[in-house]
Motif scaffolding. Structure first.
Motif, PDB file in Angstrom:
ATOM      1  N   LEU A 121       0.794  -1.222   0.000  1.00 36.84           N
ATOM      2  CA  LEU A 121       0.000   0.000   0.000  1.00 36.84           C
ATOM      3  C   LEU A 121       0.830   1.278   0.000  1.00 36.84           C
ATOM      4  O   LEU A 121       0.312   2.351  -0.292  1.00 36.84           O
ATOM      5  CB  LEU A 121      -0.946   0.003   1.207  1.00 36.84           C
ATOM      6  CG  LEU A 121      -1.988  -1.120   1.232  1.00 36.84           C
ATOM      7  CD1 LEU A 121      -2.802  -1.056   2.510  1.00 36.84           C
ATOM      8  CD2 LEU A 121      -2.892  -1.041   0.012  1.00 36.84           C
ATOM      9  N   LEU A 122       2.109   1.177   0.342  1.00 34.43           N
ATOM     10  CA  LEU A 122       2.958   2.365   0.383  1.00 34.43           C
ATOM     11  C   LEU A 122       3.447   2.757  -1.013  1.00 34.43           C
ATOM     12  O   LEU A 122       3.767   1.887  -1.836  1.00 34.43           O
ATOM     13  CB  LEU A 122       4.171   2.124   1.273  1.00 34.43           C
ATOM     14  CG  LEU A 122       3.966   2.203   2.787  1.00 34.43           C
ATOM     15  CD1 LEU A 122       5.214   1.725   3.506  1.00 34.43           C
ATOM     16  CD2 LEU A 122       3.607   3.626   3.232  1.00 34.43           C
ATOM     17  N   VAL A 123       3.539   4.059  -1.236  1.00 35.40           N
ATOM     18  CA  VAL A 123       4.203   4.541  -2.446  1.00 35.40           C
ATOM     19  C   VAL A 123       5.706   4.339  -2.274  1.00 35.40           C
ATOM     20  O   VAL A 123       6.201   4.208  -1.149  1.00 35.40           O
ATOM     21  CB  VAL A 123       3.899   6.033  -2.683  1.00 35.40           C
ATOM     22  CG1 VAL A 123       2.415   6.279  -2.839  1.00 35.40           C
ATOM     23  CG2 VAL A 123       4.473   6.898  -1.554  1.00 35.40           C
ATOM     24  N   PRO A 124       6.473   4.304  -3.346  1.00 38.95           N
ATOM     25  CA  PRO A 124       7.939   4.277  -3.195  1.00 38.95           C
ATOM     26  C   PRO A 124       8.402   5.481  -2.376  1.00 38.95           C
ATOM     27  O   PRO A 124       7.998   6.614  -2.624  1.00 38.95           O
ATOM     28  CB  PRO A 124       8.433   4.339  -4.643  1.00 38.95           C
ATOM     29  CG  PRO A 124       7.314   3.747  -5.441  1.00 38.95           C
ATOM     30  CD  PRO A 124       6.055   4.188  -4.758  1.00 38.95           C
ATOM     31  N   GLY A 125       9.226   5.229  -1.392  1.00 33.15           N
ATOM     32  CA  GLY A 125       9.664   6.274  -0.483  1.00 33.15           C
ATOM     33  C   GLY A 125       8.743   6.471   0.700  1.00 33.15           C
ATOM     34  O   GLY A 125       9.036   7.279   1.588  1.00 33.15           O
ATOM     35  N   GLY A 126       7.621   5.754   0.737  1.00 33.53           N
ATOM     36  CA  GLY A 126       6.677   5.871   1.844  1.00 33.53           C
ATOM     37  C   GLY A 126       7.196   5.215   3.110  1.00 33.53           C
ATOM     38  O   GLY A 126       8.104   4.376   3.074  1.00 33.53           O
ATOM     39  N   ARG A 127       6.597   5.588   4.236  1.00 34.94           N
ATOM     40  CA  ARG A 127       7.069   5.142   5.551  1.00 34.94           C
ATOM     41  C   ARG A 127       6.020   4.300   6.292  1.00 34.94           C
ATOM     42  O   ARG A 127       4.822   4.562   6.222  1.00 34.94           O
ATOM     43  CB  ARG A 127       7.386   6.354   6.427  1.00 34.94           C
ATOM     44  CG  ARG A 127       8.498   7.250   5.890  1.00 34.94           C
ATOM     45  CD  ARG A 127       9.855   6.661   6.232  1.00 34.94           C
ATOM     46  NE  ARG A 127      10.918   7.562   5.803  1.00 34.94           N
ATOM     47  CZ  ARG A 127      11.320   8.634   6.489  1.00 34.94           C
ATOM     48  NH1 ARG A 127      10.733   8.960   7.624  1.00 34.94           N
ATOM     49  NH2 ARG A 127      12.301   9.372   6.041  1.00 34.94           N
TER      50      ARG A 127
ATOM     51  N   VAL B  57      12.181  -9.660   9.199  1.00 29.09           N
ATOM     52  CA  VAL B  57      10.937  -9.539   8.423  1.00 29.09           C
ATOM     53  C   VAL B  57      11.056  -8.398   7.419  1.00 29.09           C
ATOM     54  O   VAL B  57      10.720  -8.552   6.231  1.00 29.09           O
ATOM     55  CB  VAL B  57       9.730  -9.311   9.360  1.00 29.09           C
ATOM     56  CG1 VAL B  57       8.473  -8.996   8.545  1.00 29.09           C
ATOM     57  CG2 VAL B  57       9.494 -10.536  10.236  1.00 29.09           C
ATOM     58  N   ILE B  58      11.534  -7.270   7.894  1.00 25.29           N
ATOM     59  CA  ILE B  58      11.652  -6.082   7.047  1.00 25.29           C
ATOM     60  C   ILE B  58      12.597  -6.332   5.882  1.00 25.29           C
ATOM     61  O   ILE B  58      12.287  -6.034   4.723  1.00 25.29           O
ATOM     62  CB  ILE B  58      12.120  -4.886   7.906  1.00 25.29           C
ATOM     63  CG1 ILE B  58      10.991  -4.469   8.859  1.00 25.29           C
ATOM     64  CG2 ILE B  58      12.566  -3.726   7.033  1.00 25.29           C
ATOM     65  CD1 ILE B  58      11.455  -3.592   9.997  1.00 25.29           C
ATOM     66  N   GLN B  59      13.753  -6.896   6.165  1.00 22.46           N
ATOM     67  CA  GLN B  59      14.724  -7.185   5.113  1.00 22.46           C
ATOM     68  C   GLN B  59      14.174  -8.215   4.129  1.00 22.46           C
ATOM     69  O   GLN B  59      14.362  -8.097   2.921  1.00 22.46           O
ATOM     70  CB  GLN B  59      16.033  -7.680   5.721  1.00 22.46           C
ATOM     71  CG  GLN B  59      17.128  -7.938   4.689  1.00 22.46           C
ATOM     72  CD  GLN B  59      18.427  -8.388   5.337  1.00 22.46           C
ATOM     73  OE1 GLN B  59      18.475  -8.703   6.520  1.00 22.46           O
ATOM     74  NE2 GLN B  59      19.494  -8.411   4.550  1.00 22.46           N
ATOM     75  N   GLY B  60      13.474  -9.229   4.669  1.00 23.33           N
ATOM     76  CA  GLY B  60      12.925 -10.265   3.811  1.00 23.33           C
ATOM     77  C   GLY B  60      11.871  -9.754   2.841  1.00 23.33           C
ATOM     78  O   GLY B  60      11.647 -10.352   1.789  1.00 23.33           O
ATOM     79  N   LEU B  61      11.237  -8.644   3.190  1.00 27.24           N
ATOM     80  CA  LEU B  61      10.221  -8.051   2.327  1.00 27.24           C
ATOM     81  C   LEU B  61      10.788  -6.950   1.445  1.00 27.24           C
ATOM     82  O   LEU B  61      10.038  -6.265   0.737  1.00 27.24           O
ATOM     83  CB  LEU B  61       9.075  -7.491   3.191  1.00 27.24           C
ATOM     84  CG  LEU B  61       8.217  -8.559   3.886  1.00 27.24           C
ATOM     85  CD1 LEU B  61       7.259  -7.902   4.875  1.00 27.24           C
ATOM     86  CD2 LEU B  61       7.435  -9.386   2.860  1.00 27.24           C
ATOM     87  N   GLY B  62      12.096  -6.769   1.483  1.00 22.26           N
ATOM     88  CA  GLY B  62      12.726  -5.782   0.620  1.00 22.26           C
ATOM     89  C   GLY B  62      12.545  -4.351   1.082  1.00 22.26           C
ATOM     90  O   GLY B  62      12.660  -3.417   0.280  1.00 22.26           O
ATOM     91  N   LEU B  63      12.260  -4.160   2.364  1.00 21.73           N
ATOM     92  CA  LEU B  63      12.094  -2.827   2.933  1.00 21.73           C
ATOM     93  C   LEU B  63      13.365  -2.410   3.669  1.00 21.73           C
ATOM     94  O   LEU B  63      14.246  -3.240   3.923  1.00 21.73           O
ATOM     95  CB  LEU B  63      10.905  -2.810   3.901  1.00 21.73           C
ATOM     96  CG  LEU B  63       9.548  -3.187   3.284  1.00 21.73           C
ATOM     97  CD1 LEU B  63       8.512  -3.441   4.370  1.00 21.73           C
ATOM     98  CD2 LEU B  63       9.070  -2.099   2.333  1.00 21.73           C
TER      99      LEU B  63
ATOM    100  N   LYS C  10       9.833   2.087   2.257  1.00 21.69           N
ATOM    101  CA  LYS C  10       9.774   1.339   1.004  1.00 21.69           C
ATOM    102  C   LYS C  10      10.687   1.996   0.001  1.00 21.69           C
ATOM    103  O   LYS C  10      10.567   3.187  -0.288  1.00 21.69           O
ATOM    104  CB  LYS C  10       8.328   1.312   0.476  1.00 21.69           C
ATOM    105  CG  LYS C  10       8.157   0.543  -0.823  1.00 21.69           C
ATOM    106  CD  LYS C  10       6.694   0.513  -1.225  1.00 21.69           C
ATOM    107  CE  LYS C  10       6.482  -0.207  -2.537  1.00 21.69           C
ATOM    108  NZ  LYS C  10       5.035  -0.299  -2.907  1.00 21.69           N
ATOM    109  N   LYS C  11      11.607   1.242  -0.530  1.00 18.36           N
ATOM    110  CA  LYS C  11      12.590   1.806  -1.455  1.00 18.36           C
ATOM    111  C   LYS C  11      11.915   2.351  -2.719  1.00 18.36           C
ATOM    112  O   LYS C  11      10.965   1.784  -3.214  1.00 18.36           O
ATOM    113  CB  LYS C  11      13.617   0.747  -1.847  1.00 18.36           C
ATOM    114  CG  LYS C  11      14.452   0.232  -0.673  1.00 18.36           C
ATOM    115  CD  LYS C  11      15.406  -0.853  -1.114  1.00 18.36           C
ATOM    116  CE  LYS C  11      16.244  -1.366   0.051  1.00 18.36           C
ATOM    117  NZ  LYS C  11      17.161  -2.458  -0.364  1.00 18.36           N
ATOM    118  N   GLY C  12      12.470   3.461  -3.192  1.00 16.93           N
ATOM    119  CA  GLY C  12      11.934   4.091  -4.392  1.00 16.93           C
ATOM    120  C   GLY C  12      12.285   3.329  -5.656  1.00 16.93           C
ATOM    121  O   GLY C  12      13.130   2.474  -5.670  1.00 16.93           O
TER     122      GLY C  12
END
Length: 278
Positions: free
Chosen positions: A183-189, A244-250, A276-278
């Motif tokens: 649900l987050l845009v790229p760069g979202g927190r 968890v965060i790393q595993g999801l690519g965040l 979320k990475k841009g």
């Protein structure tokens, strides 16, 4: 020894997001507590924990801006919006260009917010999600591990989960964070509060909150206070959220440990800010 705030991502010496106006923020926080025209539920209807409803909401407004980088024009999703404790202060911060959407499994809390907040602030909306929870919605039709909210991908710049991970088992936390990523845009927190059982917390300092006598559940990563009511308070091994965060690519931007463990800190629960990475 004081709890450390660890910033794990930045661009050179620049802030992660533009500087906020501390003077204005402090004025807003004071105003939230003093404004008798802001809606507030009756004491007997508040189910989101102890403490002063208005003061805690005001405090979290400060944390979301100072630590999370919440901007006034952000589109915001509050997962676990309860009975509006944080939504009410945000009505004084978010501009008409921004938007707030709260979701919660407690239908009465959602109904109160729809009745008392949305009619005055039409960019604040609330939905009931029938997700099962042993305490808050035991007859819910949706399993937490299958959570999928009815929003289009990349709908929000900012998502927060305050006192949500503290009442969920590990697999459901992973599902919630996965949905936030969608649900987050790229760069979202994503802003999360939690109880993290690092070495200090495991030593149980005398100053630690005596209500949180966590004991590890089997091989972990969960720690429970009361096995007869396991979701009343849940802690996690240090490193669980990072995996968890790393595993999801965040990316983890900030990890700030709270004073529940008996150390000096500006907030009670532990706080993580994820990007979320841009």
């Amino acid at each position: 020894m004081t709890a450390a705030v660890t910033v794990l991502k930045s661009v050179g010496d620049a802030p992660l997001r533009p500087d906020f106006d501390e003077t204005r923020l402090a004025w807003l926080m004071q105003g939230v507590q003093a404004n008798r025209f802001l809606p507030e539920p009756t004491i007997d209807s508040i189910f989101v924990g102890d403490g002063d409803y208005r003061a805690i909401g005001s405090e979290f407004l400060g944390h979301l801006v100072r630590l999370g980088g919440l901007l006034p024009d952000d589109r915001v999703l509050d997962i676990g919006s309860g009975i509006g404790r944080i939504a009410v202060p945000l009505t004084q911060y978010l501009t008409p260009a921004g938007a707030y959407w709260g979701v919660d499994p407690v239908a009465d809390g959602v109904a109160w917010c729809k009745q008392h907040i949305t009619p005055v602030y039409d960019n604040f909306r609330f939905d009931h999600i029938d997700v099962a929870h042993h305490i808050y919605n035991p007859k819910g039709a949706i399993k937490g591990e299958a959570l999928r909210l009815s929003f289009e991908p990349e709908s929000f710049e900012f998502i927060f989960m305050v006192s949500v991970a503290t009442h969920l088992p590990p697999r459901e936390i992973a599902a919630y964070i996965r949905e936030a990523r969608r649900l987050l845009v790229p760069g979202g927190r994503l802003f999360i509060t939690a109880f993290i059982l690092d070495e200090v917390a495991q030593r149980a300092l005398p100053q630690r909150d005596p209500r949180l006598a966590f004991k590890r559940e089997g091989e972990g990563p969960a720690w429970l206070v009361d096995r007869t009511a396991p979701l009343s308070a849940v802690g996690f091994d240090d490193g669980f959220f990072e995996r968890v965060i790393q595993g999801l690519g965040l990316s983890l931007c900030l990890k700030s440990l709270g004073h529940w463990r008996g150390q000096k800190a500006a907030h009670y629960q532990d706080i993580l800010v994820v990007e979320k990475k841009g």
